[in-house]
Scaffold this active site. Sequence first.
Site, PDB file in Angstrom:
ATOM      1  N   ASN A 108       0.862  -7.080  -2.567  1.00 59.76           N
ATOM      2  CA  ASN A 108       0.567  -6.893  -3.982  1.00 59.76           C
ATOM      3  C   ASN A 108       1.877  -6.727  -4.735  1.00 59.76           C
ATOM      4  O   ASN A 108       2.859  -6.233  -4.186  1.00 59.76           O
ATOM      5  CB  ASN A 108      -0.308  -5.648  -4.178  1.00 59.76           C
ATOM      6  N   HIS A 110       3.651  -4.948  -8.164  1.00 62.05           N
ATOM      7  CA  HIS A 110       3.410  -3.808  -9.049  1.00 62.05           C
ATOM      8  C   HIS A 110       4.561  -3.699 -10.041  1.00 62.05           C
ATOM      9  O   HIS A 110       5.723  -3.797  -9.632  1.00 62.05           O
ATOM     10  CB  HIS A 110       3.286  -2.517  -8.249  1.00 62.05           C
TER      11      HIS A 110
END
Length: 191
Positions: A108, A110
Amino acid sequence: MTTSVVVLLSGSGTLFQSLLDAIDAGEVDARVVAAVSDRADAAGLERARARGIPAIAHPLERGADRSAWDRELAAIVAAYDPDLVASAGFMKLVGEAFLARFGGRTINTHPALLPSFPGMHGPRDALRAGVKVSGATVFVVDAGVDTGRILLQGAVDVYDTDDVDTLHERIKVVERRLLIQAVSEWKKEHP
């Protein structure tokens, strides 16, 4: 060897597009095998369809069973047998069923330097804290909120004139670069 990637997204798909552009330019030996979104109207799905990439909407309806949604998401992604799942602006947390199948190979991005400022408002929280440096992180998704093993980070100076939008735009530039780098390096580190 080419890395097969399923991209999870929720919005316009600019991170997704940066990955596609890097693949086209030969910077990344990867192939996006599907794009999955929690929003049927996500522009990122249109980007996928325009490229002939399977584009699947899997919304979580208000009041729906979150665990069932997560199991269905895992099954959708599994149908494409990816080496890697890249969450690129996906605004839902994955759960136990998903992590049971794709834990350790879901990354992911961020918009903050984790572990500082986890959650949905990294740039806003960085500004409120008065930091002079923020940035972007790519990490391996785990059961926590932005708590997984950090793979890559890039710093972005915070200016006195910044607001959330200006800071976030500069962070997105770094986020795109880091996503491309993480996907590029994945197969080397996970043969």
